[in-house]
Write a protein that holds these residues in place. Structure first.
Motif, PDB file in Angstrom:
ATOM      1  N   PRO A  19       2.688   1.444  -5.236  1.00  0.00           N
ATOM      2  CA  PRO A  19       2.432   2.860  -4.998  1.00  0.00           C
ATOM      3  C   PRO A  19       3.695   3.626  -4.624  1.00  0.00           C
ATOM      4  CG  PRO A  19       1.370   1.480  -3.326  1.00  0.00           C
ATOM      5  CD  PRO A  19       1.929   0.561  -4.347  1.00  0.00           C
ATOM      6  N   TYR A  79      -9.743  14.090  -7.724  1.00  0.00           N
ATOM      7  CA  TYR A  79     -10.174  12.697  -7.866  1.00  0.00           C
ATOM      8  C   TYR A  79      -9.012  11.729  -8.146  1.00  0.00           C
ATOM      9  CZ  TYR A  79     -10.022  12.425 -13.006  1.00  0.00           C
ATOM     10  OH  TYR A  79      -9.605  12.369 -14.292  1.00  0.00           O
ATOM     11  N   PRO A  80      -7.915  12.192  -8.816  1.00  0.00           N
ATOM     12  CA  PRO A  80      -6.807  11.239  -8.986  1.00  0.00           C
ATOM     13  C   PRO A  80      -6.218  10.786  -7.644  1.00  0.00           C
ATOM     14  CG  PRO A  80      -6.591  13.055 -10.536  1.00  0.00           C
ATOM     15  CD  PRO A  80      -7.657  13.437  -9.565  1.00  0.00           C
ATOM     16  N   ASP A  81      -6.280  11.687  -6.637  1.00  0.00           N
ATOM     17  CA  ASP A  81      -5.792  11.281  -5.310  1.00  0.00           C
ATOM     18  C   ASP A  81      -6.660  10.154  -4.754  1.00  0.00           C
ATOM     19  OD1 ASP A  81      -3.631  13.338  -4.619  1.00  0.00           O
ATOM     20  OD2 ASP A  81      -5.290  14.604  -5.253  1.00  0.00           O
ATOM     21  N   ALA A  99      -8.355   8.086  -6.588  1.00  0.00           N
ATOM     22  CA  ALA A  99      -8.044   6.912  -7.411  1.00  0.00           C
ATOM     23  C   ALA A  99      -6.820   6.199  -6.857  1.00  0.00           C
ATOM     24  CB  ALA A  99      -7.813   7.330  -8.863  1.00  0.00           C
ATOM     25  N   GLU A 100      -5.831   7.003  -6.443  1.00  0.00           N
ATOM     26  CA  GLU A 100      -4.605   6.403  -5.900  1.00  0.00           C
ATOM     27  C   GLU A 100      -4.883   5.703  -4.564  1.00  0.00           C
ATOM     28  OE1 GLU A 100      -0.089   7.404  -5.869  1.00  0.00           O
ATOM     29  OE2 GLU A 100      -1.133   8.951  -4.756  1.00  0.00           O
ATOM     30  N   ILE A 119      -4.430  -4.165 -11.998  1.00  0.00           N
ATOM     31  CA  ILE A 119      -4.228  -3.390 -13.227  1.00  0.00           C
ATOM     32  C   ILE A 119      -3.845  -4.345 -14.363  1.00  0.00           C
ATOM     33  CG2 ILE A 119      -2.771  -1.631 -14.322  1.00  0.00           C
ATOM     34  CD1 ILE A 119      -4.726  -0.453 -12.338  1.00  0.00           C
ATOM     35  N   ILE A 156      -6.645   2.426  -5.470  1.00  0.00           N
ATOM     36  CA  ILE A 156      -5.883   1.357  -6.136  1.00  0.00           C
ATOM     37  C   ILE A 156      -4.766   0.825  -5.232  1.00  0.00           C
ATOM     38  CG2 ILE A 156      -4.273   2.866  -7.419  1.00  0.00           C
ATOM     39  CD1 ILE A 156      -5.873  -0.428  -8.675  1.00  0.00           C
ATOM     40  N   ARG A 157      -4.211   1.701  -4.381  1.00  0.00           N
ATOM     41  CA  ARG A 157      -3.118   1.183  -3.546  1.00  0.00           C
ATOM     42  C   ARG A 157      -3.645   0.220  -2.485  1.00  0.00           C
ATOM     43  NH1 ARG A 157      -1.769   3.786   1.464  1.00  0.00           N
ATOM     44  NH2 ARG A 157      -3.243   5.447   1.917  1.00  0.00           N
ATOM     45  N   TYR A 171      -2.424  -3.161  -6.892  1.00  0.00           N
ATOM     46  CA  TYR A 171      -1.986  -2.878  -8.255  1.00  0.00           C
ATOM     47  C   TYR A 171      -1.995  -4.129  -9.132  1.00  0.00           C
ATOM     48  CZ  TYR A 171      -0.835   2.019  -7.721  1.00  0.00           C
ATOM     49  OH  TYR A 171      -0.928   3.366  -7.571  1.00  0.00           O
ATOM     50  N   LEU A 175      -4.204   3.943 -16.458  1.00  0.00           N
ATOM     51  CA  LEU A 175      -3.099   3.294 -15.758  1.00  0.00           C
ATOM     52  C   LEU A 175      -2.811   1.924 -16.386  1.00  0.00           C
ATOM     53  CD1 LEU A 175      -1.267   3.775 -13.280  1.00  0.00           C
ATOM     54  CD2 LEU A 175      -3.006   2.691 -11.871  1.00  0.00           C
ATOM     55  N   GLU A 221      -0.131  11.404 -10.471  1.00  0.00           N
ATOM     56  CA  GLU A 221      -1.118  11.006  -9.469  1.00  0.00           C
ATOM     57  C   GLU A 221      -2.134  10.104 -10.148  1.00  0.00           C
ATOM     58  OE1 GLU A 221      -1.078  12.454  -6.150  1.00  0.00           O
ATOM     59  OE2 GLU A 221      -2.410  10.789  -5.770  1.00  0.00           O
ATOM     60  N   PRO A 222      -2.257   8.850  -9.832  1.00  0.00           N
ATOM     61  CA  PRO A 222      -1.389   8.120  -8.908  1.00  0.00           C
ATOM     62  C   PRO A 222       0.035   7.970  -9.451  1.00  0.00           C
ATOM     63  CG  PRO A 222      -3.373   6.837  -9.521  1.00  0.00           C
ATOM     64  CD  PRO A 222      -3.314   8.007 -10.412  1.00  0.00           C
ATOM     65  N   LEU A 226      -9.557   6.603 -15.110  1.00  0.00           N
ATOM     66  CA  LEU A 226      -8.128   6.890 -14.931  1.00  0.00           C
ATOM     67  C   LEU A 226      -7.352   5.599 -14.680  1.00  0.00           C
ATOM     68  CD1 LEU A 226      -6.175   9.340 -14.733  1.00  0.00           C
ATOM     69  CD2 LEU A 226      -6.429   9.196 -12.273  1.00  0.00           C
ATOM     70  N   LEU A 227      -7.993   4.714 -13.912  1.00  0.00           N
ATOM     71  CA  LEU A 227      -7.316   3.455 -13.586  1.00  0.00           C
ATOM     72  C   LEU A 227      -7.361   2.486 -14.767  1.00  0.00           C
ATOM     73  CD1 LEU A 227      -8.670   2.918  -9.963  1.00  0.00           C
ATOM     74  CD2 LEU A 227      -6.433   3.813 -10.642  1.00  0.00           C
ATOM     75  N   ASP A 268      -6.417  16.382  -2.930  1.00  0.00           N
ATOM     76  CA  ASP A 268      -7.211  17.506  -3.420  1.00  0.00           C
ATOM     77  C   ASP A 268      -7.887  17.263  -4.762  1.00  0.00           C
ATOM     78  OD1 ASP A 268      -5.130  17.662  -5.152  1.00  0.00           O
ATOM     79  OD2 ASP A 268      -4.765  19.803  -4.888  1.00  0.00           O
ATOM     80  N   CYS A 271       0.823  -1.207   0.000  1.00  0.00           N
ATOM     81  CA  CYS A 271       0.000   0.000   0.000  1.00  0.00           C
ATOM     82  C   CYS A 271       0.855   1.255   0.000  1.00  0.00           C
ATOM     83  CB  CYS A 271      -1.002  -0.012   1.151  1.00  0.00           C
ATOM     84  SG  CYS A 271      -0.309   0.170   2.784  1.00  0.00           S
ATOM     85  N   GLY A 272       2.140   1.132  -0.343  1.00  0.00           N
ATOM     86  CA  GLY A 272       2.945   2.322  -0.585  1.00  0.00           C
ATOM     87  C   GLY A 272       3.929   2.683   0.510  1.00  0.00           C
ATOM     88  N   ASN A 326       4.645  13.031   0.186  1.00  0.00           N
ATOM     89  CA  ASN A 326       3.262  13.510   0.242  1.00  0.00           C
ATOM     90  C   ASN A 326       2.524  13.031   1.476  1.00  0.00           C
ATOM     91  OD1 ASN A 326       3.412  10.853  -0.713  1.00  0.00           O
ATOM     92  ND2 ASN A 326       1.405  10.972  -1.672  1.00  0.00           N
TER      93      ASN A 326
END
Lengths: 812, 337
Positions: free
Chosen positions: B243, A478-480, A482-483, A494, A486-487, A491, B218, B250-251, A436-437, A476, A28-29, A185
């Protein structure tokens, strides 16, 4: 970020191993860079009880113990000890036969750098000993880990320690430290609590928040006013007044937590500030309230030249770029970096004013760098502290004051905040997140993941509304989200696709890039190896190359913060780097070589005004050793001219770093575009070179437009070309080029002229030289038949006539 | 007369058998022809009626001898060849003569290979300036001055707003400012960071890739990198995303490839994990698109960046980055192709 496994377990119930948790965090990063088992040096050390003691017959300080280590390890082990504090009934760590402990003898550590001491049964002055009784030092622990660990002698364990139990479990060494790499971040994860929140989310387990409750007692003390004059640098400042603080010792649990993080216990108040920093990521500061002049806290920029002495007794002179915490009169702390000596907590301190604030990370960083002063707090502020945690951190500290009973929490709280503390709401489109994903994450998964991450998701058709947690300043858009999804979702979901939606585009190199590659390949086929040098060099290189004080090459862009003076100037010509290569190779015994480099030089414009220098591509050639001479390098340059359809001419060069007699400028269309030649012998001498080095440099940028490597086929002549050799007697002063020019231009069928011999001596008059050329006569397609010897004789006669008339040259 | 002929026949035939070279045979033939001429000149002394008979005999003799000379010539030629073969026999184990060309540097080789792979997928190559403004290197890439990500990179500054680019990502902005989507570019080049130790060089090379178009996902990033991995390494090389964080995506993901040394079983090269960290990537941050006047609601994109030295070191098994910049010919000559 270092997090002990045991501490994380305070907030999340886990039944997985440390390695399994590390894998989960990784997914998860949060890469666990190192997972350290605290007790890795200690093996087969168990709790034992000393049952009987008899003096050693041959020693006046050793005693023979009978030790009970429980059923498994033996009820009556005979162990000899020299420790003076041993007594019957003592429970102490017992290292059994074939065990390991920490090497504590500095002399042995040198021989044994892994720091592990092996214990085997043996005889001590004739008496058998089946192990060793241990001190705290031999377990690698101090008093903060286990009370009494620093005693000189055996570690006196609590009486309830079970016999035969692994000592690591008793003294807290059966634990793992996760060294976690936290991305920039996620400053919210620079604390145990932040990591625990992620652990709870990734394991889908409940998060058990610590206790933030406290009772505020009414205070009679005069209020302390807080005024923030620089809200841009201090968005929130929370202060709280605590009375009747006491000293003493922090409880074992807290000392151990601090010890696991490498921090020594000092006093309850200081320990609490350190604990809150580790646990919550909130730096705290405690002022002695009596030292706050005028009962005022003012957060402002320092005045120019203002001074402060910090806790470590260093004095700093400040500028208006530095933020300070002041009382009514003077600075009492360097904001976010360190408190002032004038307001520090002392043994006599009665009342404390606690600070929990947010200081702008950039300003803390700049001040810290500028003053060369840093602390755990400043490095934390540099990463970013959120306003939400300011209040929570203060609450946690107050709770701990109550829990430790080391002060009375009052109702005097000051909270100056210029930012909104209302959680931000955001609505995003589920379809856009999935787009996006590139996959469709099931809605219930999306909600579950965001719920676990405290985003309080609400899904209404495609609209996903979330409340961003106060500690997540990084989110801030929607991509945040999404991240985040997905995390946690993984992944591995994908699926590889190959630009299903994208338009077809034409790819590849531009013409200019292709030509550069072609040029490199031409040189490669000439036996040159491609080199890559750093883009910077040393000012000393200018002197080495004997450049005059006003040489244009000396006008170089300077790096403000170079690694060293040797790498401080951006290259204005490449020859010094190539000379460096030749020297390095020759010194390493690579007697002969050819190298080239294609790279930019940097021609400064108004650098201080922020104007980008001009980047010009140059080619540098280096040839050394073997039979190589000036003409090998010239040959390579001629070869380039051939391939790119250029016609170079050559004139003597005057370069300080080249031999004045063996160097040439390369001229194209009347413009000097480079030079080459033998390294000036005086430079070679100063470098101690025993091989000749030839250097050449061309300004590729100047000829970029003229490079033409296109191939245009010419029909083959119907008749074969014919060669004639001519030996000529020419005046010594005439150059080859002058003669060639006449040879080439006296007859239109002469297509090539090649010098093959030069002779001076007996048969040639003094002041003259004999030069032999091969002329190639090629009939063009208008010629109806092959050249006969007679026609050729006619051409030669004409050529010789021209030579005699123009240059006074005779046939030999 | 007849005796003369027979004597000559015997003499020449005997001598012929002794000849071993074309030259000797030729000389013998000349001698024979001279002698024959002599015999024939005696014909005028013969009686007229004897002449035809004699002529026939001489002709037969001449023909016979010429056949003999021809037959002998075949033999002599064979003998001569045998002799030549024997004389010219060489020691074939002696070393061959090689004309040695030079070689391109491994950084160029890998760069070319990467360009080949991606050019085939429609990527153009763009080379931006090495000395960049703060704006292109950081600000436009969503890394404002107070951003902690700036600490991730130690930057060489030339003036307040002028620096040696720390990443080829700076090229992204220049391309997006200039061109409208669809965009597919590669941006290779020198980058600089104030780092100089056993595993870091203050100058190295990156290759940035950027795709901006409608509907980029992605999954597309994963697919394209999988293709890259197969072509650059082996057809069984696998790609793993995990990640990470970069301000301009982003991501963001860190991209690992299955270890080419052990095939993913775990070895020294991959430190037992079976995976090797090769590049960073992600979906282009909306703010970056906005900074370049690309509508982030219409277009999405992905970007990836890799260290060329890192790929070269993995591909060729080079264990020290510093050797790449020493330009020792013993190193360089190993990359001949």
């Amino acid at each position: 970020m270092k997090a002990p496994f045991s501490w994380l377990k305070d907030y999340v119930d886990m039944d997985i191993t440390a390695q399994e948790l590390a894998d989960k965090l990784f997914s998860c990063g949060f890469e666990v860079e190192e997972l350290v088992y605290l007790g890795e040096k200690i093996n087969r050390v168990v709790v034992g009880e000393v049952k009987a003691l008899t003096p050693h017959p041959d020693s006046d300080h050793m005693q023979i113990c009978v030790v009970d280590c429980g059923e498994e390890y033996g009820r009556e082990l005979q162990i000899v000890t020299g420790a003076p504090n041993v007594y019957v009934g003592m429970k102490t760590p017992c290292a059994l036969d074939n065990s390991t402990v920490v090497e504590s003898n500095p002399a042995m550590l040198e021989k044994n750098p892994d720091g592990i001491k092996k214990i085997k049964k043996g005889k001590l002055r004739g008496v058998e000993s089946f192990g060793m009784l241990c001190s705290g030092e031999e377990l690698g622990i101090n008093d903060d880990f286990y009370p009494g660990a620093e005693v000189n002698g055996l570690l006196d364990l609590a009486k309830d320690a079970p016999l035969g139990e692994d000592i690591k479990k008793i003294v807290g060494l059966d634990d793992w430290i996760f060294d976690i790499s936290v991305t920039a971040n996620r400053p919210d994860c620079q604390c145990i609590l932040g990591i625990a929140r992620e652990v709870a989310a990734v394991l889908n387990k409940p998060f058990k928040a610590p206790d933030f409750s406290y009772t505020a007692h009414k205070t009679m003390a005069a209020p302390v006013d807080v005024e923030v004059q620089a809200p841009d640098l201090c968005p929130r400042y929370v202060g709280h007044y605590v009375e009747n603080v006491t000293g003493g010792v922090s409880p074992a649990w807290m000392r151990k937590r601090l010890a696991l993080s490498g921090i020594r216990s000092i006093s309850p108040i200081v320990d609490i500030t350190n604990f809150v920093l580790l646990e919550m990521g909130q730096p705290m500061h405690a002022f002695d309230a009596e030292d706050i002049g005028d009962r005022k806290i003012i957060v402002r920029r320092a005045t120019q030249g203002e001074k402060i002495v910090t806790l470590d007794e260093k004095e700093f002179t400040l500028t208006t770029d530095n933020l300070v915490i002041c009382d009514g009169k003077k600075p009492v702390a360097l904001a976010g970096i360190m408190g002032g000596l004038n307001s520090e907590i002392k043994n006599s301190t009665k009342n404390v004013f606690f600070e929990s604030a947010k200081f702008a990370r950039d300003n803390v960083r700049k001040t810290s760098r500028a003053l060369g002063q840093s602390s755990d707090s400043s490095s934390r502020f540099e990463k970013g502290v959120d306003a939400y945690t300011n209040g929570l951190g203060m609450d946690r500290a107050l709770h701990l004051i109550e829990e430790l009973g080391c002060g009375v929490v009052t109702d005097m709280r000051k909270d100056v905040c210029s930012v909104s503390l209302v959680p931000r709401k955001m609505t995003a489109s589920v379809a856009k997140i999935n787009a996006l994903l590139g996959i469709t994450v099931p809605n219930e998964e999306i909600c579950s993941i965001l719920e676990r991450l405290n985003f309080k998701p609400e899904m209404d058709g495609d609209a996903l509304t979330v409340e961003i947690p106060g500690y997540r300043d990084d989110v801030d858009g929607y991509p945040d989200l999404a991240e985040e999804i997905i995390r946690m979702y993984g992944y591995e979901h994908i699926e590889p696709t190959f630009l299903d939606c994208a338009k077809v585009t034409g790819g590849g190199l531009t013409d200019e890039q292709k030509k550069e590659l072609h040029l490199k390949n031409v040189l490669r086929t000439q036996g040159f190896f491609e080199a890559y040098n750093y883009s910077f060099y040393s000012p000393k290189d200018f002197d080495l190359m004997k450049l005059s004080a006003d040489a244009t090459e000396r006008n170089a862009v300077r790096i403000l913060n170079p690694i060293s003076e040797e790498l401080s100037l951006m290259r204005t010509f490449l020859a010094p780097s190539m000379l460096g290569n030749a020297v390095r190779n020759i010194r390493r015994g690579n007697d002969e070589g050819r190298e080239f480099e294609v790279a930019n030089v940097y021609v400064p414009k108004n650098t201080q005004a922020g104007e980008q220098p001009e980047e010009r591509k140059h080619l540098v050639l280096g040839v050394w050793g073997g039979k190589n001479d000036f003409f090998d390098m010239k040959g390579a340059i001629e070869r380039l001219a051939d391939v790119f359809h250029l016609s170079f001419t050559y004139e003597r060069a005057e370069k300080t770093y080249l031999h004045p007699g063996v160097s040439a400028n390369v001229i194209l269309d009347g413009e000097t575009i480079g030079c080459f030649g033998e390294l000036d012998p005086s430079i070679a001498l100063s470098l101690g070179l025993d091989k000749k080095v030839y250097l050449g440099e061309l300004d590729l940028a100047a000829i970029a437009d003229k490079l033409d490597d296109g191939v245009r086929y010419k029909n083959l002549p119907k008749f074969p070309a014919v060669k004639r050799d001519l030996a000529l007697i020419a005046d010594e002063k005439l150059t080859c080029a002058e003669i060639e020019d006449v040879l080439l231009h006296s007859c239109k069928y002469v297509t090539n002229v090649k010098l093959f011999d030069v002779y001076r001596g007996g048969q040639v008059p003094v002041g003259k030289k004999s030069m032999a050329f091969t002329l190639t006569f090629t009939p063009d397609n208008n010629v109806e038949k092959a050249f006969t010897p007679e026609t050729l004789d006619g051409y030669v006669k004409k050529i010789l006539g021209n030579l005699k008339f123009k240059l006074g040259i005779e046939l030999r | 007369m007849k005796e003369k002929i027979e004597a000559l026949r015997a003499e020449i035939t005997a001598a012929m058998a002794q000849t071993e070279t074309g030259r000797a045979l030729y000389e013998l033939k000349v001698k024979f022809q001279t002698e024959l001429k002599g015999i024939m000149s005696g014909m005028k002394d013969l009686a007229k009626e004897d002449r035809p008979t004699f002529g026939k005999v001489v002709n037969e003799f001449k023909q016979d001898m010429e056949e003999k000379f021809e037959a002998r010539a075949v033999v002599v030629r064979q003998m001569e060849m045998e002799k030549k073969y024997a004389e010219e026999r060489i020691d074939i184990t002696m070393p061959g003569k090689v004309y040695k060309a030079g070689a391109l540097h491994p950084i160029t080789l890998v760069k070319n290979e990467l360009i080949d792979i991606f050019a085939g997928m429609g990527f153009k190559v763009f080379e931006g300036p090495e000395i960049e403004t703060d704006y292109y290197n950081f600000t436009a890439l969503n890394t404002p001055k107070d951003h902690p990500a700036r600490d991730m990179q130690d930057t060489f500054y030339l003036a307040e707003n002028l620096l040696l680019r720390t990443q080829t990502s700076a090229g992204q902005i220049r391309v997006m400012e200039k061109d409208a989507p669809p965009i597919k570019i590669l941006s290779p080049g020198r980058v600089f960071r104030s780092d100089d130790d056993a595993t870091h060089s203050p100058m190295f090379h990156q290759m940035e890739g950027l795709v901006v178009d409608k509907g980029i996902t992605l999954c597309d990033l994963q697919g394209m990198l999988a293709e890259f991995a197969r072509k650059m390494f082996t057809s069984s090389t696998k790609v793993r995303l995990r990640p990470s964080y970069f301000p301009f995506t982003e991501p963001s993901v860190e991209v690992d490839l299955s270890c080419s040394e052990c095939g993913g079983k775990g070895c020294r090269l991959c430190k037992g994990t079976g995976w090797i960290e090769v590049l960073g990537a992600g979906m282009v941050n909306r703010r970056v698109l906005e900074n370049c006047n690309v509508d982030p609601d219409e277009y999405t994109g992905f970007a990836f960046g890799m260290g060329i030295e890192r790929i070269a070191m993995l591909k060729y098994g080079i264990n020290n980055i510093k050797t790449l910049f020493e330009n020792d010919t013993r190193f360089l000559e190993q990359f001949e192709d």
